[in-house]
Design a protein around this motif. Sequence first.
Motif, PDB file in Angstrom:
ATOM      1  N   GLY A 183     -17.211  30.422  57.891  1.00  0.00           N
ATOM      2  CA  GLY A 183     -16.397  31.763  57.694  1.00  0.00           C
ATOM      3  C   GLY A 183     -15.066  31.336  57.383  1.00  0.00           C
ATOM      4  O   GLY A 183     -14.069  32.229  57.372  1.00  0.00           O
ATOM      5  N   HIS A 184     -14.656  30.040  56.974  1.00  0.00           N
ATOM      6  CA  HIS A 184     -13.322  30.022  56.572  1.00  0.00           C
ATOM      7  C   HIS A 184     -13.128  29.976  55.116  1.00  0.00           C
ATOM      8  O   HIS A 184     -13.801  30.132  54.268  1.00  0.00           O
ATOM      9  CB  HIS A 184     -13.081  28.380  56.849  1.00  0.00           C
ATOM     10  N   SER A 185     -11.983  30.387  54.591  1.00  0.00           N
ATOM     11  CA  SER A 185     -11.500  30.360  53.211  1.00  0.00           C
ATOM     12  C   SER A 185     -11.461  28.912  52.708  1.00  0.00           C
ATOM     13  O   SER A 185     -11.554  27.777  53.385  1.00  0.00           O
ATOM     14  CB  SER A 185     -10.185  31.355  52.989  1.00  0.00           C
ATOM     15  N   PHE A 186     -11.034  28.926  51.288  1.00  0.00           N
ATOM     16  CA  PHE A 186     -11.133  27.601  50.842  1.00  0.00           C
ATOM     17  C   PHE A 186      -9.944  27.422  49.577  1.00  0.00           C
ATOM     18  O   PHE A 186      -9.529  28.473  49.148  1.00  0.00           O
ATOM     19  CB  PHE A 186     -12.406  27.083  50.272  1.00  0.00           C
ATOM     20  N   VAL A 187      -9.318  26.300  49.369  1.00  0.00           N
ATOM     21  CA  VAL A 187      -8.445  26.108  48.306  1.00  0.00           C
ATOM     22  C   VAL A 187      -9.245  24.743  47.557  1.00  0.00           C
ATOM     23  O   VAL A 187      -9.546  23.716  48.088  1.00  0.00           O
ATOM     24  CB  VAL A 187      -7.215  25.432  48.746  1.00  0.00           C
ATOM     25  N   LEU A 188      -9.220  25.134  46.018  1.00  0.00           N
ATOM     26  CA  LEU A 188      -9.919  24.300  45.406  1.00  0.00           C
ATOM     27  C   LEU A 188      -8.940  23.441  44.539  1.00  0.00           C
ATOM     28  O   LEU A 188      -7.917  23.901  44.086  1.00  0.00           O
ATOM     29  CB  LEU A 188     -10.625  25.086  44.367  1.00  0.00           C
ATOM     30  N   GLY A 189      -9.543  22.215  44.544  1.00  0.00           N
ATOM     31  CA  GLY A 189      -8.420  21.076  43.762  1.00  0.00           C
ATOM     32  C   GLY A 189      -8.720  20.894  42.321  1.00  0.00           C
ATOM     33  O   GLY A 189      -9.205  21.917  41.837  1.00  0.00           O
ATOM     34  N   GLY A 190      -8.611  19.814  41.729  1.00  0.00           N
ATOM     35  CA  GLY A 190      -8.711  19.745  40.459  1.00  0.00           C
ATOM     36  C   GLY A 190     -10.086  19.307  39.781  1.00  0.00           C
ATOM     37  O   GLY A 190     -10.732  18.331  39.669  1.00  0.00           O
ATOM     38  N   ILE A 191     -10.965  20.537  40.007  1.00  0.00           N
ATOM     39  CA  ILE A 191     -12.438  20.331  39.552  1.00  0.00           C
ATOM     40  C   ILE A 191     -12.418  21.337  38.452  1.00  0.00           C
ATOM     41  O   ILE A 191     -11.518  22.175  37.685  1.00  0.00           O
ATOM     42  CB  ILE A 191     -13.285  20.981  40.346  1.00  0.00           C
ATOM     43  N   THR A 192     -13.503  21.155  37.536  1.00  0.00           N
ATOM     44  CA  THR A 192     -13.649  22.089  36.183  1.00  0.00           C
ATOM     45  C   THR A 192     -13.869  23.311  36.353  1.00  0.00           C
ATOM     46  O   THR A 192     -14.377  23.581  37.607  1.00  0.00           O
ATOM     47  CB  THR A 192     -14.840  21.091  35.302  1.00  0.00           C
ATOM     48  N   HIS A 193     -13.804  24.051  35.247  1.00  0.00           N
ATOM     49  CA  HIS A 193     -14.075  25.413  35.506  1.00  0.00           C
ATOM     50  C   HIS A 193     -15.611  25.902  35.647  1.00  0.00           C
ATOM     51  O   HIS A 193     -16.118  26.610  36.646  1.00  0.00           O
ATOM     52  CB  HIS A 193     -14.060  26.082  34.077  1.00  0.00           C
ATOM     53  N   GLU A 194     -16.312  24.927  35.385  1.00  0.00           N
ATOM     54  CA  GLU A 194     -17.996  24.954  35.610  1.00  0.00           C
ATOM     55  C   GLU A 194     -18.363  24.925  37.323  1.00  0.00           C
ATOM     56  O   GLU A 194     -18.856  25.447  37.947  1.00  0.00           O
ATOM     57  CB  GLU A 194     -18.469  24.098  34.802  1.00  0.00           C
ATOM     58  N   ASP A 195     -17.404  23.584  37.684  1.00  0.00           N
ATOM     59  CA  ASP A 195     -17.651  23.349  39.012  1.00  0.00           C
ATOM     60  C   ASP A 195     -17.131  24.702  40.027  1.00  0.00           C
ATOM     61  O   ASP A 195     -17.473  24.781  40.959  1.00  0.00           O
ATOM     62  CB  ASP A 195     -16.954  22.114  39.451  1.00  0.00           C
ATOM     63  N   THR A 196     -15.910  25.170  39.430  1.00  0.00           N
ATOM     64  CA  THR A 196     -15.194  26.476  40.207  1.00  0.00           C
ATOM     65  C   THR A 196     -16.189  27.385  40.480  1.00  0.00           C
ATOM     66  O   THR A 196     -16.391  27.685  41.502  1.00  0.00           O
ATOM     67  CB  THR A 196     -13.855  26.684  39.275  1.00  0.00           C
ATOM     68  N   MET A 197     -16.763  27.770  39.198  1.00  0.00           N
ATOM     69  CA  MET A 197     -17.764  28.929  39.414  1.00  0.00           C
ATOM     70  C   MET A 197     -18.899  28.440  40.260  1.00  0.00           C
ATOM     71  O   MET A 197     -19.678  29.360  41.097  1.00  0.00           O
ATOM     72  CB  MET A 197     -18.401  29.218  37.812  1.00  0.00           C
ATOM     73  N   HIS A 198     -19.486  27.311  40.229  1.00  0.00           N
ATOM     74  CA  HIS A 198     -20.634  26.875  41.004  1.00  0.00           C
ATOM     75  C   HIS A 198     -20.240  26.754  42.544  1.00  0.00           C
ATOM     76  O   HIS A 198     -21.129  27.422  43.265  1.00  0.00           O
ATOM     77  CB  HIS A 198     -20.981  25.378  40.622  1.00  0.00           C
ATOM     78  N   LYS A 199     -19.111  26.273  43.013  1.00  0.00           N
ATOM     79  CA  LYS A 199     -18.736  26.334  44.221  1.00  0.00           C
ATOM     80  C   LYS A 199     -18.450  27.829  44.891  1.00  0.00           C
ATOM     81  O   LYS A 199     -18.778  28.107  46.142  1.00  0.00           O
ATOM     82  CB  LYS A 199     -17.373  25.439  44.531  1.00  0.00           C
ATOM     83  N   ILE A 200     -17.764  28.666  44.005  1.00  0.00           N
ATOM     84  CA  ILE A 200     -17.684  29.971  44.477  1.00  0.00           C
ATOM     85  C   ILE A 200     -18.892  30.738  44.660  1.00  0.00           C
ATOM     86  O   ILE A 200     -19.328  31.372  45.696  1.00  0.00           O
ATOM     87  CB  ILE A 200     -16.961  30.944  43.550  1.00  0.00           C
ATOM     88  N   SER A 201     -20.112  30.623  43.693  1.00  0.00           N
ATOM     89  CA  SER A 201     -21.269  30.960  43.851  1.00  0.00           C
ATOM     90  C   SER A 201     -22.109  30.314  45.115  1.00  0.00           C
ATOM     91  O   SER A 201     -22.649  31.175  46.044  1.00  0.00           O
ATOM     92  CB  SER A 201     -22.343  30.694  42.717  1.00  0.00           C
ATOM     93  N   LEU A 202     -21.833  29.115  45.392  1.00  0.00           N
ATOM     94  CA  LEU A 202     -22.686  28.412  46.437  1.00  0.00           C
ATOM     95  C   LEU A 202     -22.033  28.809  47.909  1.00  0.00           C
ATOM     96  O   LEU A 202     -22.543  29.197  48.612  1.00  0.00           O
ATOM     97  CB  LEU A 202     -22.402  26.819  46.343  1.00  0.00           C
ATOM     98  N   TYR A 203     -20.651  29.134  48.015  1.00  0.00           N
ATOM     99  CA  TYR A 203     -20.009  29.581  48.897  1.00  0.00           C
ATOM    100  C   TYR A 203     -20.402  30.846  49.509  1.00  0.00           C
ATOM    101  O   TYR A 203     -20.867  31.204  50.731  1.00  0.00           O
ATOM    102  CB  TYR A 203     -18.381  29.807  48.926  1.00  0.00           C
ATOM    103  N   ARG A 204     -20.588  31.856  48.364  1.00  0.00           N
ATOM    104  CA  ARG A 204     -20.988  33.296  48.833  1.00  0.00           C
ATOM    105  C   ARG A 204     -22.567  33.203  49.121  1.00  0.00           C
ATOM    106  O   ARG A 204     -22.788  33.913  50.178  1.00  0.00           O
ATOM    107  CB  ARG A 204     -21.001  34.116  47.457  1.00  0.00           C
ATOM    108  N   LYS A 205     -23.366  32.597  48.306  1.00  0.00           N
ATOM    109  CA  LYS A 205     -24.567  32.390  48.934  1.00  0.00           C
ATOM    110  C   LYS A 205     -24.943  32.039  50.177  1.00  0.00           C
ATOM    111  O   LYS A 205     -25.570  32.571  51.203  1.00  0.00           O
ATOM    112  CB  LYS A 205     -25.347  31.675  47.874  1.00  0.00           C
ATOM    113  N   THR A 206     -24.060  30.778  50.456  1.00  0.00           N
ATOM    114  CA  THR A 206     -24.355  30.106  51.988  1.00  0.00           C
ATOM    115  C   THR A 206     -23.706  31.088  53.088  1.00  0.00           C
ATOM    116  O   THR A 206     -24.393  31.121  54.180  1.00  0.00           O
ATOM    117  CB  THR A 206     -23.655  28.700  51.985  1.00  0.00           C
ATOM    118  N   ALA A 207     -22.432  31.829  52.825  1.00  0.00           N
ATOM    119  CA  ALA A 207     -21.919  32.523  53.783  1.00  0.00           C
ATOM    120  C   ALA A 207     -22.992  33.835  54.291  1.00  0.00           C
ATOM    121  O   ALA A 207     -23.026  34.064  55.155  1.00  0.00           O
ATOM    122  CB  ALA A 207     -20.628  33.024  53.446  1.00  0.00           C
TER     123      ALA A 207
END
Length: 353
Positions: free
Chosen positions: A195-219
């Motif tokens: 349940g922690h928030s996150f700060v994304l580093g230097g990743i691509t737009h595609e990976d950014t969207m993937h990680k946000i979607s993965l975060y929401r699904k997992t949480a």
Amino acid sequence: MNHLDNKMKFGLFFLNSVAPWKTDAEELRDGLEQIKVADQLGFDTAWIAEHNARKYGVVSSTAVYMAAAAAQTTHIKIGSAVTRLPLHHPLQVAEDMALVDVISDGRLYVGVGKGYDAYEFEAYSEDFDQRHDKYLESLDILTTALQNEKVSYSGNFYNIQDIPVYPRTVQKPSPPIFVMVSQNDSSIINAAKQGHSFVLGGITHEDTMHKISLYRKTALESGLSKEFVDETISRSGKLIFCYVAETDLQAVEEYKRGLLWYMSERDNRPVFGIIDRERNINYDDFLKSENTIIGSPETVTKGLQRYREETGLTNIILWMNIGGQPQNQVLKSMRLFSEQVLPHFNSSVKVNG
């Protein structure tokens, strides 16, 4: 023509690099002045990095610098990006962070990471190879200590028995905790489960969207409520290189010196997704990066609008003062952003493009 219906939030990132044209004291004082001005200009957050034994980052304790920043501001939230948990005793981190939360009257964001530089661990006689396991243990203790008046914990690195934690934080149940996330998915999965928030580093737009979607699904699968997950994501942010000047050419020229010095000082390029280790930094390639938005107020506005549309992120952390940029340039960029870029994202307004 496009409408931006959701208000965006913008923060600033502070690494405090001592370039050849600055002293340590000048850079540190300049950073504090920038945070003070950012508070007045309406920036949402100021994020402080932590390093040791490296001239590209001379803040060795986020808590000390954050306390100084908190004492001279009234609105801006102060975050660590990041406090390297394996290099500190987790109870002391909790106590120091709680103290900053009190000084700031509840404006603290606690950003944590495991550290990535073996030399910095060597300087403190810490085992670099144990950092992952020690980080996980420390994060458990930190989370418990911020939420509870006493801590008991038995692990491989720490044995704590019924120890009181003071001072108590202003924010209840605790200040938000943020996890730094880069290429690996494991960090975003763990952050979501906890349940922690996150700060994304230097990743691509595609990976950014993937990680946000993965975060929401997992949480959500972990049993967290939709409202809670929406809140943690809305607080979360992405680091990008950003600088504003009167014209595109002026912005490109003014940002160049500090950027090239910083990239030459240490092989940081892969960390921020700019260019491979094997190649010299090419400034033109850097300017084309998905994580770079540099130019006139109009160019930066359009770039941020496009960024939001492509990633869905509404919280962006801007790195304006890379490599110890001259103070007058950084303050000018901040003011231009506040006066000519920020108003486009504070309400539903049309942006030509």
